[in-house]
Design an enzyme around this catalytic site. Structure first.
Site, mmCIF file in Angstrom:
data_model
loop_
_atom_site.group_PDB
_atom_site.id
_atom_site.type_symbol
_atom_site.label_atom_id
_atom_site.label_comp_id
_atom_site.label_asym_id
_atom_site.label_seq_id
_atom_site.Cartn_x
_atom_site.Cartn_y
_atom_site.Cartn_z
ATOM 1 N N GLY A 32 -65.863 -44.855 25.746
ATOM 2 C CA GLY A 32 -66.507 -43.421 25.000
ATOM 3 C C GLY A 32 -67.438 -43.726 23.894
ATOM 4 O O GLY A 32 -68.493 -43.533 23.790
ATOM 5 N N GLU A 33 -66.758 -44.527 23.275
ATOM 6 C CA GLU A 33 -67.426 -45.223 22.049
ATOM 7 C C GLU A 33 -68.204 -46.040 22.165
ATOM 8 O O GLU A 33 -69.372 -46.260 21.341
ATOM 9 C CB GLU A 33 -66.192 -45.751 20.920
ATOM 10 C CG GLU A 33 -65.371 -44.856 21.185
ATOM 11 C CD GLU A 33 -63.839 -44.695 21.149
ATOM 12 O OE1 GLU A 33 -64.081 -45.178 22.892
ATOM 13 O OE2 GLU A 33 -63.305 -43.827 21.030
ATOM 14 N N PRO A 34 -68.427 -47.067 23.413
ATOM 15 C CA PRO A 34 -69.999 -48.371 23.414
ATOM 16 C C PRO A 34 -70.473 -47.495 23.436
ATOM 17 O O PRO A 34 -71.750 -47.560 22.754
ATOM 18 C CB PRO A 34 -69.068 -49.209 24.743
ATOM 19 C CG PRO A 34 -67.909 -48.580 24.159
ATOM 20 C CD PRO A 34 -67.145 -47.567 23.863
ATOM 21 N N PHE A 82 -71.580 -44.554 23.058
ATOM 22 C CA PHE A 82 -71.678 -43.694 22.106
ATOM 23 C C PHE A 82 -72.513 -44.055 20.692
ATOM 24 O O PHE A 82 -73.632 -43.762 20.117
ATOM 25 C CB PHE A 82 -70.595 -42.658 20.972
ATOM 26 C CG PHE A 82 -70.607 -41.960 19.923
ATOM 27 C CD1 PHE A 82 -70.617 -40.534 19.989
ATOM 28 C CD2 PHE A 82 -70.806 -42.098 18.723
ATOM 29 C CE1 PHE A 82 -71.297 -39.991 18.770
ATOM 30 C CE2 PHE A 82 -70.949 -41.769 17.653
ATOM 31 C CZ PHE A 82 -71.721 -40.556 17.544
ATOM 32 N N PHE A 83 -72.106 -46.009 20.493
ATOM 33 C CA PHE A 83 -72.205 -46.215 19.507
ATOM 34 C C PHE A 83 -73.708 -46.463 20.185
ATOM 35 O O PHE A 83 -74.976 -47.556 18.996
ATOM 36 C CB PHE A 83 -71.398 -47.439 18.625
ATOM 37 C CG PHE A 83 -70.841 -46.610 17.643
ATOM 38 C CD1 PHE A 83 -71.096 -45.725 16.606
ATOM 39 C CD2 PHE A 83 -69.880 -46.583 18.511
ATOM 40 C CE1 PHE A 83 -70.460 -45.487 15.303
ATOM 41 C CE2 PHE A 83 -68.724 -45.639 17.084
ATOM 42 C CZ PHE A 83 -68.626 -45.167 15.974
#
Length: 138
Positions: A81-83, A85-86
């Protein structure tokens, strides 16, 4: 994207796309509003604009890295999810580059600030074209 050994590639690809669009919304739409005392007014998706279907890229290519083992995780899984997103910060960088080109065409040179969210209003003001100058001066 390296997700380790994917248990369900379709779900992972959906999560990657969703994470990117969520970040895209943060960098281009989610403008926090505060009261004069500093209390945040835009709490929750009912209080600010979130990306809709029309805001999503028509083509969004996602490829999963194959045979990427992670022996320190259950089923060799890695966060997904995070990669993305950024990664959506690339949208803000692209907008700033486009604004820089527009400013150059208008005869405005030098560094400028482009804060997130890069809303349509902020983009137009940052361009500094004749229309914006008339509104600011008039």
């Amino acid at each position: 994207m390296d997700v380790g050994r994917s248990l369900n590639p379709a779900i992972d690809i959906g999560q990657i796309g969703g994470g990117f669009v969520q970040g895209y919304g943060m960098f281009t739409m989610k403008k926090p509003l505060h009261t004069p005392s500093g209390q945040l007014l835009t709490v929750g998706p009912g209080a600010y604009k979130i990306p809709g279907f029309g805001d999503c890229p028509r083509q969004f290519n996602v490829h999963l890295l194959r045979n990427s083992e992670n022996d320190k995780a259950i089923y060799s899984f890695k966060g997904i999810g995070e990669p993305p997103f950024f990664l959506s910060a690339s949208v803000l960088v692209a907008i700033k580059s486009a604004v820089g080109s527009a400013r150059t065409e208008s005869g405005i040179f030098g560094p400028f600030r482009m804060d997130a969210p890069a809303t349509a209003e902020r983009i137009r003001i940052a361009c500094g074209d004749k229309f914006v100058k008339q509104c600011v001066e008039g």
